[in-house]
Design an enzyme around this catalytic site. Structure first.
Site, PDB file in Angstrom:
ATOM      1  N   ASP A  43      40.773 -24.705 -15.314  1.00 35.18           N
ATOM      2  CA  ASP A  43      41.043 -23.292 -15.626  1.00 35.18           C
ATOM      3  C   ASP A  43      42.095 -22.654 -14.723  1.00 35.18           C
ATOM      4  O   ASP A  43      42.087 -21.435 -14.521  1.00 35.18           O
ATOM      5  CB  ASP A  43      39.754 -22.445 -15.515  1.00 35.18           C
ATOM      6  CG  ASP A  43      38.759 -22.713 -16.627  1.00 35.18           C
ATOM      7  OD1 ASP A  43      39.013 -23.616 -17.449  1.00 35.18           O
ATOM      8  OD2 ASP A  43      37.723 -22.032 -16.666  1.00 35.18           O
ATOM      9  N   CYS A  75      37.967 -27.135 -21.919  1.00 34.97           N
ATOM     10  CA  CYS A  75      37.866 -28.271 -21.006  1.00 34.97           C
ATOM     11  C   CYS A  75      37.813 -29.624 -21.696  1.00 34.97           C
ATOM     12  O   CYS A  75      38.672 -30.487 -21.503  1.00 34.97           O
ATOM     13  CB  CYS A  75      36.644 -28.120 -20.101  1.00 34.97           C
ATOM     14  SG  CYS A  75      36.731 -26.700 -18.991  1.00 34.97           S
TER      15      CYS A  75
END
Length: 488
Positions: A43, A75
């Protein structure tokens, strides 16, 4: 003169214990192909690079890719593309869990049998993986009857399950479970840094090392020594902050203005994220120092990137990702090492599907024809191939309805429906499953504040739609490269 030479020889023999004169030291033989150290963050958005001098130094020593994007700002799909070099439509991983995502789907579809790790290991590389693997992987899990499962392709494996808090986690350390608590010495990023230094110091060359940090993923936990850094730091407030785009898509159009409480939370989140990446920066610096000390630095390619970006207030969105906006899909990619010219910026569109074939090419291998990406090594020469792609693909399934997902969007974060997006160096085109279309001319509107899809000429819209459909259906490097080439 002869007598003096004889005396000198006798003295030399006496001084060396009457042994033969020492042979000159021979330089260590370098492996044919370079070592690779890959640092993958979680992130990390572009606006955090200013707080990472070690990454800035790496960029000075190598190349930065200014148009690098991920196949999905989430992710597990992104990491699946990194491991395999394939788009989500070929890995089958579109989400973090359920029937179309997560470790379970990645494993069931036999993706683990054909990753860059399996290829490099077969080629004689010592491979090491540490940190975060795929959503749904458990260090103590039993898979196909194998307890404390370790995927194929890895010589060393130091991987956690839920390490987002940086404390109170379990590592699968080569099939042995290690439980870590809440002592300062248990801080996960620092533990990974120590293990990584050990691998570099002890591994026989050539080696491949991936360190996949959980930082700066929420809850954005900084190392103890970084908790007080950047006092008063606030989330960036460019023109897109707390502002809806004109003609926003339905999932976004009704978002209210950010409240003072939300803005305060965004500022705290950004400050903690800047604090959390300090340990990542220190790790990069310590790994490069270790490479120098072991004599491996001149024959090691160091790679830095993130699995996706992050938004904090842009377009009225609270903390999160999963959108096709630049904040979420455009992330850093920096490489330095032999054959990479220092201080260069490469503008060609690159994607995370290109990492696997790049690693394999560096190792002297020919990537498998089923790989959708293309080795980036051909861009290092300064004369890139004329048939390089001009457009990249983003594929996303949504909305996310699983509250157990660590990336489950909180209120106001943004939770778009299924979409596919086409991104060129100057424009972003998005098609949603509900029929909504977005188009942003980023050459004039870099912050994506004006969706002009409704005013696109019919021919241009048809061209973009055709190109997007071709990329959605492509399989393999040749077909995906061809599908990614479009004019304008």
């Amino acid at each position: 003169m002869l007598f003096r030479r004889m005396i000198a020889v006798v003295l030399a023999l006496l001084l060396t214990g009457c042994s033969k004169p020492a042979e000159p030291a021979q330089p260590a033989v370098k492996p044919t192909h370079p070592n690779i150290v890959f640092v993958l963050t979680d992130d990390l958005s572009m606006n955090l690079l200013q707080y990472m001098p070690q990454v800035q130094e790496l960029a000075k020593d190598g190349a930065s890719f200014s148009n690098y994007t991920v196949t999905d700002s989430l992710c597990c799909p992104s990491r699946s593309s990194i491991f395999t070099g394939k788009f989500p439509h070929d890995t089958g991983v579109f989400t973090n869990g359920g029937k179309d995502g997560g470790f379970k789907v990645f494993h069931q579809r036999q993706n683990e049998d054909s990753t860059f790790a399996t290829a490099l290991q077969k080629a004689g590389y010592h491979t090491a993986m540490m940190g975060k693997y795929l959503n749904g992987y458990q260090p103590d899990g039993t898979v196909d009857g194998r307890q404390n499962y370790v995927p194929p392709g890895w010589n060393d494996w130091y991987v956690a399950g839920n390490g987002y808090n940086e404390y109170n986690y379990t590592l699968n350390a080569n099939h042995q479970l290690e439980k870590h608590g809440k002592a300062p010495s248990d801080y996960l990023t620092d533990v990974l840094a120590g293990r990584a230094r050990d691998v570099i110091s002890n591994a026989k060359q050539p080696f491949f090392l991936e360190i996949a940090t959980f930082a700066p993923h929420g809850p954005y936990t900084p190392a103890p020594q970084d908790k007080s850094k950047f006092p008063g730091l606030k989330a960036p407030r460019d023109a897109s902050y707390d502002k809806l785009p004109a003609n926003a898509p339905p999932w976004l159009a009704k978002h209210p203005a950010l409240t003072p409480k939300q803005q305060k939370a965004l500022d705290k989140a950004f400050r903690k994220r800047a604090q959390a990446v300090q340990s990542v920066g220190r790790m990069i610096g310590s790994l490069r120092d270790t490479l120098e000390k072991t004599g491996a630095a001149d024959n090691t390619v160091v790679v830095f990137s993130s699995d996706n970006g992050y938004h904090l207030g842009e377009h009225r969105l609270t903390a999160g990702k999963q959108t096709a906006f630049e904040t979420d899909v455009h992330v850093p990619l920096v490489m330095a090492g032999p054959g990479i010219k220092a201080g260069t910026t490469l503008p060609q569109p690159a994607q995370n599907i290109d990492l696997a074939p790049t690693f394999e090419t560096l190792a002297g291998l020919t990537p498998a024809p089923g790989v959708d990406g293309r080795s980036l090594t051909s861009l290092f020469s300064g004369t890139p191939p004329s048939d390089w792609r001009t457009a990249s693909l983003v594929e996303h399934h949504g909305p996310d309805i699983d509250p157990k997902d660590p990336d489950y969007p909180k209120k106001g974060s943004g939770n778009p429906t299924t979409y596919e997006a086409l991104r060129t160096a100057t424009a972003t085109y998005v098609e949603y499953s509900d029929g909504t279309v977005e188009y942003y001319d980023r050459s004039k509107d870099p912050l994506q504040l004006n969706n002009t899809a409704a005013s696109l000429p019919a021919a241009r819209k048809a061209q973009l739609h055709k190109a997007l459909q071709a990329l959605k259906a492509c399989h393999g490097e040749a077909a995906c490269t061809q599908a990614g080439r479009m004019t304008g």
